[in-house]
Design a protein around this motif. Structure first.
Motif, PDB file in Angstrom:
ATOM      1  N   ALA A  42       0.841  -1.194   0.000  1.00 48.36           N
ATOM      2  CA  ALA A  42       0.000   0.000   0.000  1.00 48.36           C
ATOM      3  C   ALA A  42       0.880   1.248   0.000  1.00 48.36           C
ATOM      4  CB  ALA A  42      -0.920   0.006   1.220  1.00 48.36           C
ATOM      5  N   LEU A  43       0.384   2.293  -0.619  1.00 43.08           N
ATOM      6  CA  LEU A  43       1.109   3.546  -0.725  1.00 43.08           C
ATOM      7  C   LEU A  43       1.000   4.322   0.589  1.00 43.08           C
ATOM      8  CD1 LEU A  43       2.660   4.966  -2.989  1.00 43.08           C
ATOM      9  CD2 LEU A  43       0.539   6.117  -3.603  1.00 43.08           C
ATOM     10  N   LEU A  44       2.149   4.733   1.141  1.00 48.21           N
ATOM     11  CA  LEU A  44       2.195   5.527   2.372  1.00 48.21           C
ATOM     12  C   LEU A  44       2.758   6.910   2.072  1.00 48.21           C
ATOM     13  CD1 LEU A  44       3.698   3.185   5.116  1.00 48.21           C
ATOM     14  CD2 LEU A  44       1.317   3.805   4.764  1.00 48.21           C
ATOM     15  N   CYS A  45       2.126   7.916   2.639  1.00 46.25           N
ATOM     16  CA  CYS A  45       2.636   9.279   2.574  1.00 46.25           C
ATOM     17  C   CYS A  45       3.347   9.527   3.901  1.00 46.25           C
ATOM     18  CB  CYS A  45       1.470  10.241   2.373  1.00 46.25           C
ATOM     19  SG  CYS A  45       1.957  11.913   1.961  1.00 46.25           S
ATOM     20  N   PRO A 104       5.472  15.861  17.327  1.00 48.00           N
ATOM     21  CA  PRO A 104       6.317  16.264  16.205  1.00 48.00           C
ATOM     22  C   PRO A 104       7.363  15.186  15.866  1.00 48.00           C
ATOM     23  CG  PRO A 104       6.977  17.432  18.170  1.00 48.00           C
ATOM     24  CD  PRO A 104       5.766  16.629  18.543  1.00 48.00           C
ATOM     25  N   VAL A 105       6.861  14.032  15.455  1.00 47.17           N
ATOM     26  CA  VAL A 105       7.715  12.919  15.028  1.00 47.17           C
ATOM     27  C   VAL A 105       7.259  12.500  13.628  1.00 47.17           C
ATOM     28  CG1 VAL A 105       8.097  12.107  17.399  1.00 47.17           C
ATOM     29  CG2 VAL A 105       6.211  11.164  16.069  1.00 47.17           C
ATOM     30  N   GLU A 106       7.983  11.575  13.033  1.00 46.06           N
ATOM     31  CA  GLU A 106       7.597  11.095  11.705  1.00 46.06           C
ATOM     32  C   GLU A 106       6.158  10.582  11.747  1.00 46.06           C
ATOM     33  OE1 GLU A 106      10.069   8.806   8.381  1.00 46.06           O
ATOM     34  OE2 GLU A 106       9.612   7.529  10.099  1.00 46.06           O
ATOM     35  N   THR A 107       5.355  11.030  10.780  1.00 47.60           N
ATOM     36  CA  THR A 107       3.934  10.713  10.740  1.00 47.60           C
ATOM     37  C   THR A 107       3.592  10.119   9.381  1.00 47.60           C
ATOM     38  OG1 THR A 107       3.555  12.585  12.229  1.00 47.60           O
ATOM     39  CG2 THR A 107       1.628  11.673  11.126  1.00 47.60           C
ATOM     40  N   PHE A 108       2.723   9.123   9.387  1.00 51.28           N
ATOM     41  CA  PHE A 108       2.373   8.390   8.176  1.00 51.28           C
ATOM     42  C   PHE A 108       0.898   8.564   7.861  1.00 51.28           C
ATOM     43  CE2 PHE A 108       5.609   6.261  10.642  1.00 51.28           C
ATOM     44  CZ  PHE A 108       6.643   6.134   9.730  1.00 51.28           C
ATOM     45  N   ALA A 109       0.557   8.474   6.588  1.00 50.43           N
ATOM     46  CA  ALA A 109      -0.848   8.507   6.186  1.00 50.43           C
ATOM     47  C   ALA A 109      -1.054   7.526   5.037  1.00 50.43           C
ATOM     48  CB  ALA A 109      -1.264   9.904   5.761  1.00 50.43           C
ATOM     49  N   ARG A 110      -2.211   6.887   5.077  1.00 50.65           N
ATOM     50  CA  ARG A 110      -2.603   5.948   4.028  1.00 50.65           C
ATOM     51  C   ARG A 110      -4.018   6.328   3.605  1.00 50.65           C
ATOM     52  NH1 ARG A 110      -2.738   1.086   6.699  1.00 50.65           N
ATOM     53  NH2 ARG A 110      -0.526   0.835   6.347  1.00 50.65           N
ATOM     54  N   ALA A 111      -4.272   6.323   2.304  1.00 49.46           N
ATOM     55  CA  ALA A 111      -5.595   6.660   1.786  1.00 49.46           C
ATOM     56  C   ALA A 111      -6.179   5.463   1.057  1.00 49.46           C
ATOM     57  CB  ALA A 111      -5.505   7.854   0.844  1.00 49.46           C
ATOM     58  N   ASN A 122     -14.558   9.348  -3.852  1.00 51.31           N
ATOM     59  CA  ASN A 122     -14.581   9.461  -2.397  1.00 51.31           C
ATOM     60  C   ASN A 122     -13.355   8.741  -1.856  1.00 51.31           C
ATOM     61  OD1 ASN A 122     -17.116  10.586  -2.754  1.00 51.31           O
ATOM     62  ND2 ASN A 122     -18.191   8.694  -2.267  1.00 51.31           N
ATOM     63  N   VAL A 123     -12.662   9.404  -0.951  1.00 49.20           N
ATOM     64  CA  VAL A 123     -11.425   8.838  -0.408  1.00 49.20           C
ATOM     65  C   VAL A 123     -11.428   8.978   1.109  1.00 49.20           C
ATOM     66  CG1 VAL A 123      -8.905   8.912  -0.473  1.00 49.20           C
ATOM     67  CG2 VAL A 123     -10.206   9.511  -2.519  1.00 49.20           C
ATOM     68  N   ARG A 124     -10.985   7.937   1.787  1.00 51.24           N
ATOM     69  CA  ARG A 124     -10.821   7.927   3.243  1.00 51.24           C
ATOM     70  C   ARG A 124      -9.324   7.856   3.524  1.00 51.24           C
ATOM     71  NH1 ARG A 124     -12.932   9.102   8.030  1.00 51.24           N
ATOM     72  NH2 ARG A 124     -12.363   7.626   9.626  1.00 51.24           N
ATOM     73  N   ALA A 125      -8.842   8.650   4.465  1.00 55.08           N
ATOM     74  CA  ALA A 125      -7.413   8.642   4.802  1.00 55.08           C
ATOM     75  C   ALA A 125      -7.247   8.626   6.320  1.00 55.08           C
ATOM     76  CB  ALA A 125      -6.717   9.862   4.216  1.00 55.08           C
ATOM     77  N   GLU A 126      -6.191   7.969   6.768  1.00 56.20           N
ATOM     78  CA  GLU A 126      -5.846   7.941   8.194  1.00 56.20           C
ATOM     79  C   GLU A 126      -4.377   8.273   8.363  1.00 56.20           C
ATOM     80  OE1 GLU A 126      -8.981   4.793  10.147  1.00 56.20           O
ATOM     81  OE2 GLU A 126      -6.885   4.209  10.000  1.00 56.20           O
ATOM     82  N   ALA A 127      -4.083   8.993   9.444  1.00 55.06           N
ATOM     83  CA  ALA A 127      -2.698   9.341   9.786  1.00 55.06           C
ATOM     84  C   ALA A 127      -2.372   8.771  11.159  1.00 55.06           C
ATOM     85  CB  ALA A 127      -2.515  10.856   9.799  1.00 55.06           C
ATOM     86  N   TRP A 128      -1.157   8.262  11.296  1.00 51.63           N
ATOM     87  CA  TRP A 128      -0.705   7.708  12.576  1.00 51.63           C
ATOM     88  C   TRP A 128       0.785   7.961  12.732  1.00 51.63           C
ATOM     89  CZ3 TRP A 128      -1.408   4.903   8.194  1.00 51.63           C
ATOM     90  CH2 TRP A 128      -0.334   4.129   7.766  1.00 51.63           C
ATOM     91  N   GLN A 129       1.285   7.655  13.923  1.00 53.21           N
ATOM     92  CA  GLN A 129       2.706   7.853  14.182  1.00 53.21           C
ATOM     93  C   GLN A 129       3.400   6.536  14.509  1.00 53.21           C
ATOM     94  OE1 GLN A 129       2.189  11.266  16.869  1.00 53.21           O
ATOM     95  NE2 GLN A 129       2.942  12.521  15.176  1.00 53.21           N
TER      96      GLN A 129
END
Length: 146
Positions: A42-45, A104-111, A122-129
Motif C-alpha cells: 500500500a502507498l504511504l505518505c 512532532p515525530v515522523e507521521t504516516f498517512a494511508r488513503a 470518495n477517499v478515506r485517509a488515516e494518519a498515525w505515528q
C-alpha cells in the motif's frame, strides 16, 4: 516557467516513484513529504519530523493544518496513482477528524478510495505515528475528476 504536472504524473507512474512530482509541488516540498510502499504494497505518505511544523510548542504537537494537509496529500496521491488519467483531481471537500495530539515525530498517512466514479471520487485517509491501529487523525474527502 510552465510546469506540465500531467507529464510529471505520467513520468512518476512509469518510474513507480512520485519523488519528482512531490518535489515539484511547492507545498509538498515545504512539508518534506515522501511516498513509499508499506509491507503490504500500500502507498504511504510520510511526513518527516520538522520543528517548523509544530503548532503548539507547549505540548509540543504538530499544527492541525499540517495534519490535514498530510491527509489531503495522501488522498490526492492515492487517486493519481490508482487513476488511468494523468489529470490532477480537484478537491470538493475535506472533513478531518482529529483524534489525538500528533507529536512532532515522523507521521504516516494511508488513503483508500471508497468510490471511484466517472466524475467524483470518495477517499478515506488515516494518519498515525507509532501504531496504525492508533490514528492521530482521519479524513473523508470528495474529489472532482477531470
Amino acid at each position: 516557467m510552465s510546469l506540465d504536472l500531467s507529464a510529471l504524473i505520467a513520468e512518476a507512474r512509469a518510474a513507480k516513484s512520485f519523488d519528482v512530482f512531490l518535489r515539484t509541488v511547492p507545498y509538498f516540498r515545504f512539508l518534506g513529504l515522501t511516498m513509499r510502499e508499506d509491507d503490504d504494497g500500500a502507498l504511504l505518505c510520510v511526513l518527516p519530523a520538522d520543528p517548523k511544523l509544530i503548532g503548539n510548542a507547549r505540548l509540543p504537537a504538530l499544527h492541525g493544518g499540517v495534519v490535514g494537509a498530510l491527509l489531503e496529500s495522501a488522498a490526492i496521491v492515492q487517486l493519481i496513482w490508482a487513476a488511468e488519467t494523468d489529470a490532477i483531481p480537484k478537491i470538493i471537500d475535506l472533513q478531518v477528524d482529529y483524534l489525538r495530539s500528533a507529536r512532532p515525530v515522523e507521521t504516516f498517512a494511508r488513503a483508500t478510495i471508497t468510490k471511484h466514479g466517472r466524475r467524483i471520487a470518495n477517499v478515506r485517509a488515516e494518519a498515525w505515528q507509532d501504531d496504525p491501529a492508533r490514528p492521530v487523525a482521519a479524513a473523508h474527502a470528495h474529489f472532482l475528476l477531470t
